[in-house]
Design a protein around this motif. Structure first.
Motif, PDB file in Angstrom:
ATOM      1  N   VAL A  11       0.839  -1.202   0.000  1.00 49.33           N
ATOM      2  CA  VAL A  11       0.000   0.000   0.000  1.00 49.33           C
ATOM      3  C   VAL A  11       0.876   1.255   0.000  1.00 49.33           C
ATOM      4  O   VAL A  11       0.634   2.193  -0.766  1.00 49.33           O
ATOM      5  CB  VAL A  11      -0.961  -0.002   1.211  1.00 49.33           C
ATOM      6  CG1 VAL A  11      -1.672   1.351   1.356  1.00 49.33           C
ATOM      7  CG2 VAL A  11      -1.980  -1.134   1.080  1.00 49.33           C
ATOM      8  N   ARG A  12       1.903   1.288   0.833  1.00 52.34           N
ATOM      9  CA  ARG A  12       2.797   2.448   0.913  1.00 52.34           C
ATOM     10  C   ARG A  12       3.410   2.755  -0.449  1.00 52.34           C
ATOM     11  O   ARG A  12       3.430   3.901  -0.890  1.00 52.34           O
ATOM     12  CB  ARG A  12       3.896   2.205   1.952  1.00 52.34           C
ATOM     13  CG  ARG A  12       4.927   3.342   2.029  1.00 52.34           C
ATOM     14  CD  ARG A  12       6.066   3.038   2.982  1.00 52.34           C
ATOM     15  NE  ARG A  12       6.750   1.783   2.733  1.00 52.34           N
ATOM     16  CZ  ARG A  12       7.615   1.566   1.740  1.00 52.34           C
ATOM     17  NH1 ARG A  12       7.903   2.513   0.875  1.00 52.34           N
ATOM     18  NH2 ARG A  12       8.202   0.385   1.602  1.00 52.34           N
ATOM     19  N   GLU A  13       3.905   1.723  -1.119  1.00 49.37           N
ATOM     20  CA  GLU A  13       4.552   1.931  -2.418  1.00 49.37           C
ATOM     21  C   GLU A  13       3.576   2.467  -3.460  1.00 49.37           C
ATOM     22  O   GLU A  13       3.912   3.373  -4.222  1.00 49.37           O
ATOM     23  CB  GLU A  13       5.203   0.636  -2.904  1.00 49.37           C
ATOM     24  CG  GLU A  13       6.474   0.289  -2.168  1.00 49.37           C
ATOM     25  CD  GLU A  13       7.624   1.262  -2.422  1.00 49.37           C
ATOM     26  OE1 GLU A  13       7.606   1.993  -3.434  1.00 49.37           O
ATOM     27  OE2 GLU A  13       8.559   1.288  -1.607  1.00 49.37           O
ATOM     28  N   VAL A  14       2.363   1.931  -3.506  1.00 59.06           N
ATOM     29  CA  VAL A  14       1.363   2.420  -4.457  1.00 59.06           C
ATOM     30  C   VAL A  14       1.071   3.899  -4.173  1.00 59.06           C
ATOM     31  O   VAL A  14       1.038   4.723  -5.086  1.00 59.06           O
ATOM     32  CB  VAL A  14       0.064   1.579  -4.390  1.00 59.06           C
ATOM     33  CG1 VAL A  14      -1.076   2.270  -5.125  1.00 59.06           C
ATOM     34  CG2 VAL A  14       0.308   0.189  -4.961  1.00 59.06           C
ATOM     35  N   GLU A  15       0.866   4.221  -2.907  1.00 61.68           N
ATOM     36  CA  GLU A  15       0.537   5.596  -2.544  1.00 61.68           C
ATOM     37  C   GLU A  15       1.686   6.558  -2.848  1.00 61.68           C
ATOM     38  O   GLU A  15       1.465   7.650  -3.384  1.00 61.68           O
ATOM     39  CB  GLU A  15       0.129   5.666  -1.067  1.00 61.68           C
ATOM     40  CG  GLU A  15      -1.179   4.942  -0.816  1.00 61.68           C
ATOM     41  CD  GLU A  15      -1.638   4.926   0.630  1.00 61.68           C
ATOM     42  OE1 GLU A  15      -2.813   4.577   0.865  1.00 61.68           O
ATOM     43  OE2 GLU A  15      -0.846   5.259   1.541  1.00 61.68           O
ATOM     44  N   GLU A  16       2.912   6.154  -2.547  1.00 63.51           N
ATOM     45  CA  GLU A  16       4.074   7.011  -2.811  1.00 63.51           C
ATOM     46  C   GLU A  16       4.298   7.206  -4.306  1.00 63.51           C
ATOM     47  O   GLU A  16       4.569   8.311  -4.761  1.00 63.51           O
ATOM     48  CB  GLU A  16       5.340   6.405  -2.195  1.00 63.51           C
ATOM     49  CG  GLU A  16       5.421   6.495  -0.700  1.00 63.51           C
ATOM     50  CD  GLU A  16       6.639   5.781  -0.118  1.00 63.51           C
ATOM     51  OE1 GLU A  16       6.785   5.812   1.111  1.00 63.51           O
ATOM     52  OE2 GLU A  16       7.452   5.192  -0.884  1.00 63.51           O
ATOM     53  N   GLU A  17       4.202   6.129  -5.066  1.00 61.57           N
ATOM     54  CA  GLU A  17       4.539   6.203  -6.486  1.00 61.57           C
ATOM     55  C   GLU A  17       3.463   6.863  -7.339  1.00 61.57           C
ATOM     56  O   GLU A  17       3.761   7.356  -8.432  1.00 61.57           O
ATOM     57  CB  GLU A  17       4.856   4.808  -7.036  1.00 61.57           C
ATOM     58  CG  GLU A  17       6.143   4.250  -6.460  1.00 61.57           C
ATOM     59  CD  GLU A  17       6.638   2.980  -7.121  1.00 61.57           C
ATOM     60  OE1 GLU A  17       7.789   2.617  -6.860  1.00 61.57           O
ATOM     61  OE2 GLU A  17       5.891   2.359  -7.910  1.00 61.57           O
ATOM     62  N   CYS A  18       2.214   6.888  -6.841  1.00 58.26           N
ATOM     63  CA  CYS A  18       1.107   7.386  -7.662  1.00 58.26           C
ATOM     64  C   CYS A  18       0.396   8.612  -7.097  1.00 58.26           C
ATOM     65  O   CYS A  18      -0.409   9.230  -7.785  1.00 58.26           O
ATOM     66  CB  CYS A  18       0.088   6.277  -7.870  1.00 58.26           C
ATOM     67  SG  CYS A  18       0.801   4.814  -8.645  1.00 58.26           S
ATOM     68  N   GLY A  19       0.642   8.936  -5.829  1.00 57.52           N
ATOM     69  CA  GLY A  19       0.024  10.116  -5.229  1.00 57.52           C
ATOM     70  C   GLY A  19      -1.445   9.956  -4.888  1.00 57.52           C
ATOM     71  O   GLY A  19      -2.199  10.935  -4.888  1.00 57.52           O
ATOM     72  N   ILE A  20      -1.876   8.727  -4.615  1.00 55.40           N
ATOM     73  CA  ILE A  20      -3.275   8.486  -4.225  1.00 55.40           C
ATOM     74  C   ILE A  20      -3.313   7.806  -2.865  1.00 55.40           C
ATOM     75  O   ILE A  20      -2.292   7.343  -2.364  1.00 55.40           O
ATOM     76  CB  ILE A  20      -4.030   7.611  -5.252  1.00 55.40           C
ATOM     77  CG1 ILE A  20      -3.397   6.207  -5.338  1.00 55.40           C
ATOM     78  CG2 ILE A  20      -4.112   8.293  -6.606  1.00 55.40           C
ATOM     79  CD1 ILE A  20      -4.243   5.182  -6.086  1.00 55.40           C
ATOM     80  N   LYS A  21      -4.504   7.721  -2.283  1.00 59.00           N
ATOM     81  CA  LYS A  21      -4.715   7.013  -1.027  1.00 59.00           C
ATOM     82  C   LYS A  21      -5.561   5.778  -1.325  1.00 59.00           C
ATOM     83  O   LYS A  21      -6.708   5.885  -1.773  1.00 59.00           O
ATOM     84  CB  LYS A  21      -5.449   7.935  -0.031  1.00 59.00           C
ATOM     85  CG  LYS A  21      -5.609   7.358   1.325  1.00 59.00           C
ATOM     86  CD  LYS A  21      -4.354   7.542   2.125  1.00 59.00           C
ATOM     87  CE  LYS A  21      -4.603   7.058   3.556  1.00 59.00           C
ATOM     88  NZ  LYS A  21      -3.469   6.390   4.118  1.00 59.00           N
ATOM     89  N   VAL A  22      -4.974   4.596  -1.135  1.00 55.95           N
ATOM     90  CA  VAL A  22      -5.678   3.332  -1.392  1.00 55.95           C
ATOM     91  C   VAL A  22      -6.833   3.199  -0.408  1.00 55.95           C
ATOM     92  O   VAL A  22      -6.662   3.415   0.784  1.00 55.95           O
ATOM     93  CB  VAL A  22      -4.707   2.131  -1.249  1.00 55.95           C
ATOM     94  CG1 VAL A  22      -5.451   0.812  -1.277  1.00 55.95           C
ATOM     95  CG2 VAL A  22      -3.645   2.181  -2.336  1.00 55.95           C
ATOM     96  N   ASN A  23      -8.030   2.867  -0.915  1.00 54.47           N
ATOM     97  CA  ASN A  23      -9.195   2.702  -0.053  1.00 54.47           C
ATOM     98  C   ASN A  23      -9.278   1.319   0.577  1.00 54.47           C
ATOM     99  O   ASN A  23      -9.717   1.177   1.712  1.00 54.47           O
ATOM    100  CB  ASN A  23     -10.486   2.960  -0.837  1.00 54.47           C
ATOM    101  CG  ASN A  23     -10.611   4.400  -1.234  1.00 54.47           C
ATOM    102  OD1 ASN A  23     -10.263   4.752  -2.350  1.00 54.47           O
ATOM    103  ND2 ASN A  23     -11.058   5.252  -0.329  1.00 54.47           N
TER     104      ASN A  23
END
Length: 193
Positions: A97-109
């Motif tokens: 989750v951290r990597e997705v949020e850092e790399e894309c600038g979104i907050k995973v729901n």
């Protein structure tokens, strides 16, 4: 031993004398060629490869939004899925989750089930390393502007509809194909040939 169904399109590599460091450089000089290793026990073979090489563990995700679109990043002239190294003492799911949020600038729901694990090799600090990536399904329900993490070499972040995934397949890595195939976004590796 099990030969790939479409083996005629692949070149076989001998398992008995397999050395990842040597094979990596040889394969790298043959772009566009597909390979397979035929062995008696795939799990034992993989354990041997892991034991004799540097293993880096990573985690990432296939994120789907409320419109059924899938999130991809563009890095190193290839389409990819967001992923990154697991930090020391970090749980795999948290890292994904951290990597997705850092790399894309979104907050995973929502973090959903694990999709699969993939392995790939690359050069890190002058050494051939093996990366094991844990992939998870994730959901995003928002409209935030996607922001590529430029310091990680990501130059684009984009949502793709399922029918547009074939564009990704033409310019991505085999490990990403594994994830897409597992999630039935593509139905056959034949699309690569």
């Amino acid at each position: 031993m099990k030969t790939p169904k479409i083996a005629k399109h692949y070149q076989k590599i001998d398992a008995e004398h397999f050395d990842l460091k040597t094979v990596y450089h040889w394969v790298d000089k043959q772009p566009g060629t597909l390979f397979y290793v035929l062995c008696n026990n795939a799990k034992a073979f993989l354990k041997r490869i892991i034991k004799s090489n540097t293993l880096i563990e990573a985690a990432g995700g296939l994120v789907t939004n409320q419109h059924g679109e899938h999130l991809f990043i563009y890095r190193n002239d290839k389409w990819d899925l967001p992923k990154g190294k697991i930090e020391k003492k970090e749980k795999t799911k948290i890292a994904a989750v951290r990597e997705v949020e850092e790399e894309c600038g979104i907050k995973v729901n929502k973090l959903e089930q694990k999709i699969c694990k993939t392995y790939h090799t690359y050069i890190y600090k002058g050494e051939v390393v093996l990366k094991k990536t844990h992939w998870f399904k994730m959901s995003y329900n928002g409209n935030a502007k996607l922001t590529p993490q430029l310091e990680e070499g990501i130059t684009d972040v984009r949502w793709f509809k399922a029918e547009e995934v074939s564009t990704i397949v033409k310019n991505t890595f085999p490990s990403i194909i594994d994830v897409l195939e597992k999630e039935e976004l593509i139905t056959s590796r034949e699309v690569l040939l």
